[in-house]
Design a protein around this motif. Structure first.
Motif, short mmCIF file in Angstrom:
data_model
loop_
_atom_site.label_atom_id
_atom_site.label_comp_id
_atom_site.label_asym_id
_atom_site.label_seq_id
_atom_site.Cartn_x
_atom_site.Cartn_y
_atom_site.Cartn_z
N PRO A 41 0.73 -1.23 -0.12
CA PRO A 41 -0.14 0.06 0.10
C PRO A 41 0.81 1.12 -0.08
O PRO A 41 0.30 2.43 -0.31
CB PRO A 41 -0.61 -0.11 1.24
N ARG A 42 2.35 1.30 0.30
CA ARG A 42 2.93 2.32 0.46
C ARG A 42 3.99 2.59 -0.92
O ARG A 42 4.57 3.57 -0.89
CB ARG A 42 3.68 2.27 1.73
N VAL A 43 3.77 1.55 -1.90
CA VAL A 43 4.75 1.52 -2.90
C VAL A 43 3.85 1.86 -4.03
O VAL A 43 3.00 1.22 -4.74
CB VAL A 43 5.40 0.23 -3.05
N GLY A 44 3.96 3.14 -4.68
CA GLY A 44 3.58 3.70 -5.94
C GLY A 44 3.83 3.16 -7.14
O GLY A 44 3.19 3.00 -7.98
N ASP A 45 5.16 2.96 -7.21
CA ASP A 45 5.98 2.47 -8.34
C ASP A 45 7.21 1.86 -8.24
O ASP A 45 7.98 2.17 -7.39
CB ASP A 45 6.02 3.64 -9.55
N ILE A 46 7.62 0.84 -9.19
CA ILE A 46 8.70 0.38 -9.08
C ILE A 46 9.45 0.44 -10.31
O ILE A 46 8.79 0.13 -11.47
CB ILE A 46 9.01 -1.25 -8.64
N MET A 52 19.86 -0.71 -11.41
CA MET A 52 19.54 0.38 -10.73
C MET A 52 17.91 0.58 -10.67
O MET A 52 17.39 0.88 -11.52
CB MET A 52 20.10 1.85 -11.45
N GLN A 53 17.49 0.27 -9.48
CA GLN A 53 16.16 -0.02 -9.50
C GLN A 53 15.69 0.90 -8.14
O GLN A 53 16.20 1.18 -7.28
CB GLN A 53 15.45 -1.55 -9.21
N ALA A 54 14.43 1.62 -8.11
CA ALA A 54 13.86 2.30 -7.25
C ALA A 54 12.49 1.95 -6.93
O ALA A 54 11.65 1.68 -7.89
CB ALA A 54 14.24 3.75 -7.52
N GLY A 55 12.03 2.13 -5.71
CA GLY A 55 10.70 1.89 -5.39
C GLY A 55 10.18 3.38 -4.72
O GLY A 55 10.87 4.02 -4.02
N GLU A 56 9.18 3.88 -5.55
CA GLU A 56 8.49 5.24 -5.17
C GLU A 56 7.76 4.78 -3.97
O GLU A 56 6.57 4.16 -3.96
CB GLU A 56 7.90 5.78 -6.15
N LEU A 57 7.91 5.46 -2.71
CA LEU A 57 7.18 5.59 -1.69
C LEU A 57 5.93 6.64 -1.54
O LEU A 57 6.41 7.70 -1.87
CB LEU A 57 8.12 5.41 -0.07
N VAL A 58 4.75 6.25 -1.53
CA VAL A 58 3.53 7.18 -1.54
C VAL A 58 2.65 6.99 -0.03
O VAL A 58 2.80 6.10 0.73
CB VAL A 58 3.01 7.06 -2.56
N PRO A 66 2.09 11.79 -2.56
CA PRO A 66 3.38 11.76 -1.91
C PRO A 66 3.33 11.98 -0.27
O PRO A 66 2.13 12.56 0.16
CB PRO A 66 4.53 12.51 -2.49
N PHE A 67 4.18 11.45 0.31
CA PHE A 67 4.13 11.68 1.92
C PHE A 67 4.28 13.34 2.18
O PHE A 67 4.92 13.78 1.31
CB PHE A 67 5.17 11.28 2.68
N ASP A 68 3.65 13.83 3.15
CA ASP A 68 4.13 15.49 3.42
C ASP A 68 5.61 15.37 3.87
O ASP A 68 5.87 14.52 5.08
CB ASP A 68 3.10 15.78 4.63
N PRO A 69 6.06 16.00 3.41
CA PRO A 69 7.70 16.40 3.91
C PRO A 69 7.90 16.69 5.31
O PRO A 69 8.36 16.43 6.17
CB PRO A 69 8.45 17.52 3.14
#
Length: 69
Positions: A41-46, A52-58, A66-69
């Motif tokens: 539920p907190r991964v918006g995209d991989i 070089m891979q990344a998971g976008e945390l949302v 996105p999370f509030d900074p």
């Protein structure tokens, strides 16, 4: 001297076919990240390329907010 070292690295990459290995391992990494975190539920995209891979945390997966900074 630095130039010779760079050339030696490139020769090793070519000789040992490391690009082919990175491509294969990158595909495996992407698949495994998707299996493990694809429905989290907190991964918006991989996304990424090769190893070089990344998971976008949302905050919200459905809106990709996105999370509030």
């Amino acid at each position: 001297m630095a130039c010779a070292a760079g050339l030696a690295v490139q020769e090793t990459i070519r000789r040992d076919d490391l690009l082919k290995n990175v491509t294969a391992m990158g595909a495996l990494l992407r698949r495994r990240l998707g299996e493990r975190f694809g429905n989290h539920p907190r991964v918006g995209d991989i996304r990424g390329r090769g190893l070089m891979q990344a998971g976008e945390l949302v905050e919200d997966r459905s809106t990709k907010k996105p999370f509030d900074p």
